[in-house]
Write an enzyme that holds these catalytic residues in place. Structure first.
Site, PDB file in Angstrom:
ATOM      1  N   MET A  76       0.728  -1.299  -0.038  1.00 12.43           N
ATOM      2  CA  MET A  76       0.049   0.010   0.267  1.00 12.43           C
ATOM      3  C   MET A  76       0.770   1.252   0.005  1.00 12.43           C
ATOM      4  O   MET A  76       2.148   1.299   0.226  1.00 12.43           O
ATOM      5  CB  MET A  76      -0.895  -0.028   1.137  1.00 12.43           C
ATOM      6  N   HIS A  77       0.235   2.574  -0.142  1.00  6.36           N
ATOM      7  CA  HIS A  77       0.778   3.894  -0.118  1.00  6.36           C
ATOM      8  C   HIS A  77       1.579   4.231  -1.144  1.00  6.36           C
ATOM      9  O   HIS A  77       1.882   5.542  -1.246  1.00  6.36           O
ATOM     10  CB  HIS A  77       1.375   3.930   1.134  1.00  6.36           C
ATOM     11  N   ASP A 233      -2.757  -5.157  -0.237  1.00  9.66           N
ATOM     12  CA  ASP A 233      -2.367  -6.478   0.272  1.00  9.66           C
ATOM     13  C   ASP A 233      -2.794  -6.667   1.795  1.00  9.66           C
ATOM     14  O   ASP A 233      -3.507  -7.837   1.968  1.00  9.66           O
ATOM     15  CB  ASP A 233      -0.558  -6.361   0.608  1.00  9.66           C
TER      16      ASP A 233
END
Length: 482
Positions: A76-77, A233
């Site tokens: 992520m991110h 995820d």
């Protein structure tokens, strides 16, 4: 057969799964995280591509023609700036990157009503702050970009030629309206970012393209295979392990660690110490306490002290709980829950002449476990009552000694999922999304749910961690700013 492909921080994993849930093949290939300057974390997307090919071929072993759909999961991110053709303009900036700490003030200046719709604390390493940093410090790359993609969305574009995202990853960018369930164009405009960088959104379980000929050859799959949007995820891992009911709590340990619990409504943490994101199933959300330094910190310790994982566990096991007063802060890349401090740094404290390498190793394991306990307590502080037993998943949760230490520090029994599920939970969730997209399952109630195969009890050592945990909690505020 269904195929799930998970683009993690340190590796890409592929899972070939029968529709009934039986694992038919697993593959993995390592990826490199580079730190060109202190506080930075980057990866070369082309290395992800090479790893995806190797992982898929290992999992398939020539059975690609049996696969009916491919689902995706990913870390992520992060931000991958690309041109219109999807070619990266610079290395990907990852979730562990702290360079955007200096631009977070722009988020604090947002009107309160907009900040509330984001439902999350401003944090370095998330896509919105990273884009602000790129606009200020790499204006040429920012101006030349056509898309700002999450890691797995870049991989999907390489597979299908389509630039898209979906809610579970988008909700973790600090550019998403959790209340309205869409990109927050209002926040994007208020921050002065380019709206056209954000790709269109589709549901996580939607077919979003077909496998291009070159990509099919690279992965060992048939050309034209349906590709499904997939998810972040953590959200995919929840689906893969069957964590769907509100009130359940799961600890996932990998490069980072996450303590997560499903939420039905829009219920942000008033203290903004924890996060609220979209799940991969329509209309669902989950609360998360995020520990940035779990496997990341332990891998750093292992490399610096020059030991194998086997040696790390063996020498640590020879030291009593509490590490004879040695304390380890695992913040080698800043920390999120509960400190939200990108400038936090790691440390060993309490060293004496009687200390050896085993004390440092034991303290490192305990330090990561203490950080997880702090995260769990922050989640409970946000109004989520954790059950007596916690579920445990993730590729970093497989060692028996490590499981016992975690259970002792948390003071709770840990429900152990089968290793074939725990180590590839995100890839399994991606495969299940592929099955939902093709109608192989008519809804979440038909998904094959893995059952825990055992329980790790806290044992008699649990009480011996209390004094060490107190020292751990006192150390960070004393060292902060040094």
């Amino acid at each position: 057969m269904l195929l799930g492909l998970d683009l993690g921080t340190g590796s890409v994993k592929a899972l070939l799964m029968e529709e009934g849930g039986t694992v038919a093949g697993v593959g993995s290939a390592a990826c490199t995280v580079c730190s060109p300057l202190p506080g930075r974390a980057e990866s070369d997307p082309e290395e992800w591509w090479r790893a995806a090919g190797a992982a898929c071929r290992e999992a398939l072993r020539g059975r690609g023609d049996e696969v009916v759909a491919l689902g995706l999961s990913g870390q992520m991110h992060g931000v991958v700036l690309t041109g219109g053709d999807g070619a990266p303009l610079r290395p990907a900036i990852l979730w562990a990157d702290a360079r955007s700490a200096g631009v977070l003030e722009a988020y604090r200046r947002l009107p309160q009503n907009l900040r509330r719709t984001l439902a999350n604390p401003p944090a370095a390493g998330m896509a919105g702050p990273t884009l602000l940093w790129l606009r200020e410090y790499e204006p040429a790359a920012y101006a030349a970009a056509r898309w700002a993609l999450q890691p797995k969305d870049w991989l999907r574009m390489r597979l299908t030629g389509e630039a898209l995202s979906e809610p579970s990853d988008a909700s973790a960018t600090l550019l998403y309206d959790l209340a309205a369930d869409r990109w927050s164009r209002e926040v994007v405009r208020e921050l002065g970012l380019r709206e056209e960088l954000l790709p269109p959104l589709l549901p996580s379980d939607a077919v979003c393209g077909e496998l291009l000929p070159g990509a099919a050859r690279h992965l060992g799959l048939p050309e034209g295979l349906p590709v499904v949007c997939g998810g972040a995820d953590t959200a995919c891992a929840m689906l893969g392990t069957g964590l769907l009911a509100e009130g359940e709590v799961q600890l996932t340990v990998g490069t980072g660690a996450q303590v997560v619990s499903p939420r039905r409504g829009f219920v942000p943490d008033p203290s903004l110490r924890t996060h609220l994101y979209r799940a991969v199933l329509p209309g669902r959300r989950y609360a998360m306490a995020a520990v940035q330094n779990a496997g990341l910190a332990l891998e750093w310790v292992r490399e610096v002290l020059g030991v194998s994982w086997e040696t790390l566990y063996a020498e640590a096991a020879a030291v009593p709980p509490g590490s004879c007063g040695v304390v380890f802060l695992p913040y080698v890349s800043g920390e999120r829950t509960p400190h939200l401090d990108p400038a936090a740094r790691g440390a060993w404290a309490g060293l004496g002449l009687g200390c050896g390498r085993g004390h440092l190793l034991r303290a490192a394991l305990e330090g990561v476990a203490f950080a997880v306990r702090e995260a769990l307590e922050a989640l409970e502080g946000a109004g989520i009552r954790a059950p007596e037993e916690l579920r445990l998943a993730g590729g970093g949760s497989l060692g028996e000694d490590w499981r016992r230490l975690l259970a002792g520090v948390l003071g709770r029994p840990l429900l152990i999922l089968p290793d074939s599920v725990a180590s590839v939970a995100s890839a399994r969730g991606a495969a299940l999304l592929a099955g939902l997209a093709l109608g192989r399952y008519r809804g979440p109630e038909e998904l094959p749910v893995p059952r825990p195969e055992g329980v790790v009890e806290p044992g008699g050592e649990a009480g011996r961690y209390e004094e060490a945990y107190r020292r751990f909690r006192e150390l960070y505020p004393r060292l902060r700013g040094l």
